[in-house]
Design an enzyme around this catalytic site. Sequence first.
Site, PDB file in Angstrom:
ATOM      1  N   LYS A 116      -0.921   2.983 -16.553  1.00  0.00           N
ATOM      2  CA  LYS A 116      -1.943   1.490 -17.070  1.00  0.00           C
ATOM      3  C   LYS A 116      -1.705   1.333 -18.437  1.00  0.00           C
ATOM      4  O   LYS A 116      -1.227   0.162 -19.258  1.00  0.00           O
ATOM      5  CB  LYS A 116      -3.514   1.716 -16.919  1.00  0.00           C
ATOM      6  CG  LYS A 116      -3.856   1.375 -15.295  1.00  0.00           C
ATOM      7  CD  LYS A 116      -5.332   2.103 -15.258  1.00  0.00           C
ATOM      8  CE  LYS A 116      -6.418   1.681 -13.397  1.00  0.00           C
ATOM      9  NZ  LYS A 116      -6.166   0.921 -13.425  1.00  0.00           N
ATOM     10  N   GLU A 200     -10.603   1.014 -23.304  1.00  0.00           N
ATOM     11  CA  GLU A 200     -10.856  -0.441 -23.547  1.00  0.00           C
ATOM     12  C   GLU A 200     -11.979  -1.399 -23.744  1.00  0.00           C
ATOM     13  O   GLU A 200     -13.054  -0.255 -23.680  1.00  0.00           O
ATOM     14  CB  GLU A 200     -10.468  -1.032 -21.793  1.00  0.00           C
ATOM     15  CG  GLU A 200      -8.885  -1.369 -21.562  1.00  0.00           C
ATOM     16  CD  GLU A 200      -8.816  -1.997 -20.153  1.00  0.00           C
ATOM     17  OE1 GLU A 200      -9.929  -2.244 -19.483  1.00  0.00           O
ATOM     18  OE2 GLU A 200      -7.755  -1.306 -20.067  1.00  0.00           O
ATOM     19  N   HIS A 235     -16.642  -0.353  -8.828  1.00  0.00           N
ATOM     20  CA  HIS A 235     -15.236  -0.771  -8.893  1.00  0.00           C
ATOM     21  C   HIS A 235     -15.002  -1.315  -7.945  1.00  0.00           C
ATOM     22  O   HIS A 235     -13.332  -0.804  -8.086  1.00  0.00           O
ATOM     23  CB  HIS A 235     -14.552  -0.073 -10.343  1.00  0.00           C
ATOM     24  CG  HIS A 235     -15.303   0.808 -11.547  1.00  0.00           C
ATOM     25  ND1 HIS A 235     -15.896  -0.554 -11.911  1.00  0.00           N
ATOM     26  CD2 HIS A 235     -16.081   1.416 -12.007  1.00  0.00           C
ATOM     27  CE1 HIS A 235     -16.382  -0.359 -13.724  1.00  0.00           C
ATOM     28  NE2 HIS A 235     -16.607   1.049 -13.001  1.00  0.00           N
ATOM     29  N   ARG A 297       2.068  -4.395  -4.632  1.00  0.00           N
ATOM     30  CA  ARG A 297       2.181  -3.684  -3.364  1.00  0.00           C
ATOM     31  C   ARG A 297       1.421  -5.673  -2.667  1.00  0.00           C
ATOM     32  O   ARG A 297       1.148  -5.996  -3.926  1.00  0.00           O
ATOM     33  CB  ARG A 297       1.555  -2.667  -2.980  1.00  0.00           C
ATOM     34  CG  ARG A 297       0.156  -2.625  -3.844  1.00  0.00           C
ATOM     35  CD  ARG A 297      -0.954  -1.387  -2.994  1.00  0.00           C
ATOM     36  NE  ARG A 297      -1.910  -1.622  -3.849  1.00  0.00           N
ATOM     37  CZ  ARG A 297      -3.129  -1.633  -4.179  1.00  0.00           C
ATOM     38  NH1 ARG A 297      -3.110  -3.002  -3.054  1.00  0.00           N
ATOM     39  NH2 ARG A 297      -4.414  -1.626  -4.626  1.00  0.00           N
TER      40      ARG A 297
HETATM   41  P1  ADP Z   1      -7.209  -3.087  -3.242  1.00  0.00           P
HETATM   42  O1  ADP Z   1      -7.486  -3.582  -5.161  1.00  0.00           O
HETATM   43  O2  ADP Z   1      -6.382  -3.520  -2.967  1.00  0.00           O
HETATM   44  O3  ADP Z   1      -8.295  -3.069  -3.320  1.00  0.00           O
HETATM   45  P2  ADP Z   1      -7.316  -0.845  -4.165  1.00  0.00           P
HETATM   46  O4  ADP Z   1      -6.840   0.440  -5.113  1.00  0.00           O
HETATM   47  O5  ADP Z   1      -8.615  -0.272  -4.207  1.00  0.00           O
HETATM   48  O6  ADP Z   1      -6.623  -1.861  -4.509  1.00  0.00           O
HETATM   49  O7  ADP Z   1      -6.554   0.370  -2.902  1.00  0.00           O
HETATM   50  C1  ADP Z   1      -6.476  -0.636  -1.388  1.00  0.00           C
HETATM   51  C2  ADP Z   1      -6.477  -0.234  -0.909  1.00  0.00           C
HETATM   52  O8  ADP Z   1      -5.978   1.211  -0.357  1.00  0.00           O
HETATM   53  C3  ADP Z   1      -7.967   1.006  -0.216  1.00  0.00           C
HETATM   54  O9  ADP Z   1      -8.733  -0.686   0.314  1.00  0.00           O
HETATM   55  C4  ADP Z   1      -8.054   1.732   0.436  1.00  0.00           C
HETATM   56  O10 ADP Z   1      -7.698   1.614   1.108  1.00  0.00           O
HETATM   57  C5  ADP Z   1      -6.729   1.778   0.320  1.00  0.00           C
HETATM   58  N1  ADP Z   1      -6.180   3.525  -0.483  1.00  0.00           N
HETATM   59  C6  ADP Z   1      -6.286   3.515  -1.875  1.00  0.00           C
HETATM   60  N2  ADP Z   1      -5.683   4.680  -2.364  1.00  0.00           N
HETATM   61  C7  ADP Z   1      -5.269   5.271  -0.816  1.00  0.00           C
HETATM   62  C8  ADP Z   1      -5.279   6.798  -0.432  1.00  0.00           C
HETATM   63  N3  ADP Z   1      -4.644   7.520  -1.590  1.00  0.00           N
HETATM   64  N4  ADP Z   1      -5.244   6.855   0.884  1.00  0.00           N
HETATM   65  C9  ADP Z   1      -4.998   5.696   1.776  1.00  0.00           C
HETATM   66  N5  ADP Z   1      -5.506   4.742   1.350  1.00  0.00           N
HETATM   67  C10 ADP Z   1      -5.814   4.271   0.414  1.00  0.00           C
HETATM   68  P1  ADP Z   2      -8.043  -0.134 -10.834  1.00  0.00           P
HETATM   69  O1  ADP Z   2      -6.430   0.552 -10.874  1.00  0.00           O
HETATM   70  O2  ADP Z   2      -9.176   1.585 -10.043  1.00  0.00           O
HETATM   71  O3  ADP Z   2      -8.421  -1.089  -9.516  1.00  0.00           O
HETATM   72  P2  ADP Z   2      -8.324  -1.314 -12.627  1.00  0.00           P
HETATM   73  O4  ADP Z   2      -7.831  -1.410 -14.212  1.00  0.00           O
HETATM   74  O5  ADP Z   2      -8.338  -2.614 -11.561  1.00  0.00           O
HETATM   75  O6  ADP Z   2      -8.810  -0.159 -12.402  1.00  0.00           O
HETATM   76  O7  ADP Z   2     -10.331  -1.738 -13.119  1.00  0.00           O
HETATM   77  C1  ADP Z   2     -10.803  -1.896 -11.617  1.00  0.00           C
HETATM   78  C2  ADP Z   2     -12.390  -2.327 -11.662  1.00  0.00           C
HETATM   79  O8  ADP Z   2     -12.952  -2.001 -12.874  1.00  0.00           O
HETATM   80  C3  ADP Z   2     -11.879  -3.847 -12.286  1.00  0.00           C
HETATM   81  O9  ADP Z   2     -12.041  -4.826 -10.736  1.00  0.00           O
HETATM   82  C4  ADP Z   2     -13.264  -4.684 -12.854  1.00  0.00           C
HETATM   83  O10 ADP Z   2     -14.416  -4.470 -12.251  1.00  0.00           O
HETATM   84  C5  ADP Z   2     -13.710  -3.258 -13.974  1.00  0.00           C
HETATM   85  N1  ADP Z   2     -12.854  -3.046 -14.995  1.00  0.00           N
HETATM   86  C6  ADP Z   2     -12.408  -2.790 -15.289  1.00  0.00           C
HETATM   87  N2  ADP Z   2     -11.699  -3.083 -16.705  1.00  0.00           N
HETATM   88  C7  ADP Z   2     -12.701  -3.349 -17.464  1.00  0.00           C
HETATM   89  C8  ADP Z   2     -13.014  -3.505 -18.444  1.00  0.00           C
HETATM   90  N3  ADP Z   2     -12.023  -3.434 -19.478  1.00  0.00           N
HETATM   91  N4  ADP Z   2     -13.799  -4.754 -19.286  1.00  0.00           N
HETATM   92  C9  ADP Z   2     -15.251  -4.438 -18.186  1.00  0.00           C
HETATM   93  N5  ADP Z   2     -15.571  -3.986 -16.249  1.00  0.00           N
HETATM   94  C10 ADP Z   2     -13.748  -3.153 -16.339  1.00  0.00           C
HETATM   95 MG    MG Z   3      -7.344  -2.562 -10.004  1.00  0.00          MG
END
Ligand code: ADP
Ligand code: ADP
Ligand code: MG
Length: 641
Positions: A116, A200, A235, A297
């Site tokens: 990130k 952040e 989240h 992806r």
């Molecule tokens: P999205 O924003 O598409 O929900 P996530 O980062 O939450 O992105 O993950 C996408 C999906 O991939 C999740 O719903 C979860 O089911 C699956 N996932 C994430 N990490 C893993 C993992 N290590 N093994 C299997 N499935 C995973």
């Molecule tokens: P991940 O890789 O786990 O998906 P993200 O950076 O996409 O991590 O953040 C996941 C969630 O956390 C976001 O969808 C949002 O709901 C919350 N979030 C992330 N950054 C912030 C922020 N700076 N302020 C408030 N909420 C945040």
């Molecule tokens: Mg995210």
Amino acid sequence: MLTSLLIANRGEIACRIIRTARRLGLRTVAVYSDADTNALHVRSADEAVHIGPSPARESYLVGEKIIAAARATGAEAIHPGYGFLSENADFAQAVLDAGLVWVGPRPDSIRAMGLKDAAKARMIAAGVPVTPGYLGEDQSPTRLQSEADAIGYPILIKAVAGGGGKGMRRVDAPEDFVDALASCQREAASSFGDDRVLLEKYILSPRHIEVQVFGDTHGNIVHLFERDCSLQRRHQKVIEEAPAPGMDPATREAICAAAVRAARAVDYVGAGTIEFIADASSGLSADRIWFMEMNTRLQVEHPVTEEITGVDLVEWQLRVASGEPLPKRQEELSINGHAIEARLYAEDPAKGFLPSTGRLAVFDLDRFRSSARIDTGVERGGEISPFYDPMIAKIIGHAADRTEAAEDVVGELLNCAIWPVQTNAGFLVGLLREEAFLEGRVDTGLIERNIETLTAEPEPAAGILNAAMRVLDRASDNQTFTACDLVDRGGSTAWSIDNGFRLNGPSVLTARLIDQHGNIHTFELGNGVDPAFVQRQDGWAIVPELGFTFAFKPYAIYGSATASAGNGTILAPMPGRIIAVDVAAGDAVTRGQKLLTLEAMKMEHSLTAPFDGTVAELNAVAGAQVQVEALLARIEPKPEE
Ligand code: ADP
Ligand code: ADP
Ligand code: MG
């Protein structure tokens, strides 16, 4: 065009990719672990290769096994789906090195966006607005604390290697910073093998808005508009929609252009998502929307984009991987209507969203053939295993407007019957009927603010209990009754009360049912509001209502909390915890002797020996949690003298 494809994933996404690949005439190869031997994705593919034991670390996450499977079956390309290896640049490289086609972005693009902090630095360079914060090299607690103080609270600590909502801590005051940092670093180290963090500014009234982008190998990049994924729990996304409610054309134009710039900065090829966080305290505005991260992806929520644009994103992925240019130019893409997706999970909202595993004895997702799209990877008789993400299905509604799209999803959820695995369907229905949601006032805190009401289970209405009673009385297993049966069969149907039993005076008959959680319902027999349908399964009446699936049995058979049958099996009368076991296997027991104590519904229930005999089998262990009808012990009768 490619001619064959291996899908390095499972569940609904594997099934969904297979569907499109087939339509395009590709031969499909599935991979599967022990737990997935009989899974839907395995049977849907033309061929399937076993890749190891159930834990993902020993199967779906082992790149070499997947590449070997592709080699063995002559598959030309590998599609990783989402999760698992989809964002693993080393795996993508290994696929290419093996002379196979990787359905995804170049390994360098994945790498550039994988961490990130590096991704944000790159975005700043590309002129994309990023969330204000600290991305520095210096990871000492003192430096981090002083940066946090300078940014101003609340702040968010994020693992640079984080994902899936893990490795994040919100800090509201300077004195809480040190502890939160330590706990975030611990989680980051154990989940991602990297304890570095970034800071952040925590955006208040946050809305998660993301833009679908697509690139090809000819240098074209387009966007397919935005999605709103603000309905989150911890989240993690729960409900997603497209377009974002309240998005005006100028703001859309600005963030979609920023997303394309972001993708161009990493020479992006294939499907990707740029995630933004918006401060929605006073409507959406381009100067209050910042880049958060890129997912390199296909996304879980891609179907809402497909519905509003009419584009099959998996088809585009396969065409781009084949070297074809993007099928459409930017000006040829437009938004048609509104789409909403709800993630149906095998979990129990009433129990803190505890995953619920087991066999899907009842699995009926589309009884009334609604117009909603259903993406699923399981079917009746299938198994929800504890090894993987417990998502069962995605229900996607698409209609002319947002209200109608929400109603499509609700209609689908109301009539789904899934049992004995518990689901979040009732929770989703509550959420989709939430006033703030319907008015488009969404933010990432909406679920948490309403969690009490959203997770409360309703009391079954008298009509439901009566319908269940009738079906238990008259029907045999595996029969289903719809509300129409009531009309069709006149007075003596399985639904109407024609109990000949009459006392002198007005006849008020009461009955008792016990549900799958051990709650006892006492009610008056009579006719009431009827549910849409009742199904009888394994001696239970299964009644879907408001997205909840109730299961009932007559209470009488449990009345004495002793073994029911003459065969000496001692079954748990309700779910609960064994608090004492008074006998050992092989012990001689006499009729009525206490065998064990079960704590359920805040009460202790003694289970006793039904006759004189010996403890032939003893499965009960003090302290263990047991499901209803779990075999706790078996008493063998004393031989006749
Ligand atoms: P999205 O924003 O598409 O929900 P996530 O980062 O939450 O992105 O993950 C996408 C999906 O991939 C999740 O719903 C979860 O089911 C699956 N996932 C994430 N990490 C893993 C993992 N290590 N093994 C299997 N499935 C995973
Ligand atoms: P991940 O890789 O786990 O998906 P993200 O950076 O996409 O991590 O953040 C996941 C969630 O956390 C976001 O969808 C949002 O709901 C919350 N979030 C992330 N950054 C912030 C922020 N700076 N302020 C408030 N909420 C945040
Ligand atoms: Mg995210």
